[in-house]
Design a protein around this motif. Structure first.
Motif, PDB file in Angstrom:
ATOM      1  N   TRP A  13     -32.449 -15.343 -11.550  1.00 35.45           N
ATOM      2  CA  TRP A  13     -31.752 -16.626 -11.633  1.00 35.45           C
ATOM      3  C   TRP A  13     -32.310 -17.664 -10.667  1.00 35.45           C
ATOM      4  CZ3 TRP A  13     -25.942 -14.848 -12.036  1.00 35.45           C
ATOM      5  CH2 TRP A  13     -25.722 -14.331 -13.320  1.00 35.45           C
ATOM      6  N   LEU A  35     -29.503 -18.978 -16.896  1.00 30.54           N
ATOM      7  CA  LEU A  35     -28.275 -18.185 -17.005  1.00 30.54           C
ATOM      8  C   LEU A  35     -27.976 -17.778 -18.446  1.00 30.54           C
ATOM      9  CD1 LEU A  35     -26.087 -20.129 -14.457  1.00 30.54           C
ATOM     10  CD2 LEU A  35     -27.196 -17.932 -14.131  1.00 30.54           C
ATOM     11  N   PRO A  88     -23.483 -14.473 -18.555  1.00 31.69           N
ATOM     12  CA  PRO A  88     -23.176 -14.709 -17.147  1.00 31.69           C
ATOM     13  C   PRO A  88     -21.779 -14.241 -16.735  1.00 31.69           C
ATOM     14  CG  PRO A  88     -24.318 -16.585 -18.050  1.00 31.69           C
ATOM     15  CD  PRO A  88     -23.995 -15.678 -19.202  1.00 31.69           C
ATOM     16  N   ASP A 119     -24.179 -16.347  -6.685  1.00 30.83           N
ATOM     17  CA  ASP A 119     -24.520 -16.095  -8.085  1.00 30.83           C
ATOM     18  C   ASP A 119     -23.267 -16.011  -8.963  1.00 30.83           C
ATOM     19  OD1 ASP A 119     -27.209 -16.136  -7.443  1.00 30.83           O
ATOM     20  OD2 ASP A 119     -27.367 -13.952  -7.289  1.00 30.83           O
ATOM     21  N   ALA A 168     -22.632 -18.439 -12.086  1.00 33.85           N
ATOM     22  CA  ALA A 168     -22.397 -17.850 -13.407  1.00 33.85           C
ATOM     23  C   ALA A 168     -21.092 -18.356 -14.017  1.00 33.85           C
ATOM     24  CB  ALA A 168     -22.380 -16.328 -13.301  1.00 33.85           C
TER      25      ALA A 168
END
Length: 114
Positions: free
Chosen positions: A21, A43, A67, A94, A98
């Motif tokens: 990512w 993503l 995600p 992250d 997401a």
């Protein structure tokens, strides 16, 4: 919950996705078609080579539900709290990325009728 082997797998998963990512995707022409510059979000990519690079051949993308599933796995890592501090901070960042992505794509086109 799952012991040290599962913890290590979660850490490896988190590290892999953080690395993936962090890079731009080589793919374009993703839904919603005609919106934006045509490049896919990393993503929304769902298929990768074993070396961690993004699959760059024709494929049904973007798949915007991925995600959310990734975030659930990363939250498991956070709930254990046994990873090193950098891994935990990366996982938090992250997860936020997401879930923002999923929230922003809720009404847009995707390849599957989720």
């Amino acid at each position: 919950k799952g012991g040290p082997i599962v913890s290590k797998q979660l850490e490896s998963y988190a590290s892999l996705y953080h690395d993936i990512w962090s890079k731009p995707t080589p793919n374009h022409n993703c839904g919603p078609w005609g919106a934006g510059d045509g490049w896919c979000s990393i993503l929304g990519e769902v298929k990768f080579f074993v070396n961690g690079s993004v699959y760059n051949q024709p494929w049904g993308r973007a798949q915007n539900d991925g995600p959310a599933i990734n975030a659930m796995v990363l939250m498991e890592l956070l709930s254990e709290g046994k990873a090193d501090p950098t891994s935990l901070e990366n996982a938090k960042a992250d997860i936020i990325s997401a879930l923002k992505y999923v929230g922003g794509m809720g009404l847009d086109s995707t390849i599957d009728p989720w």
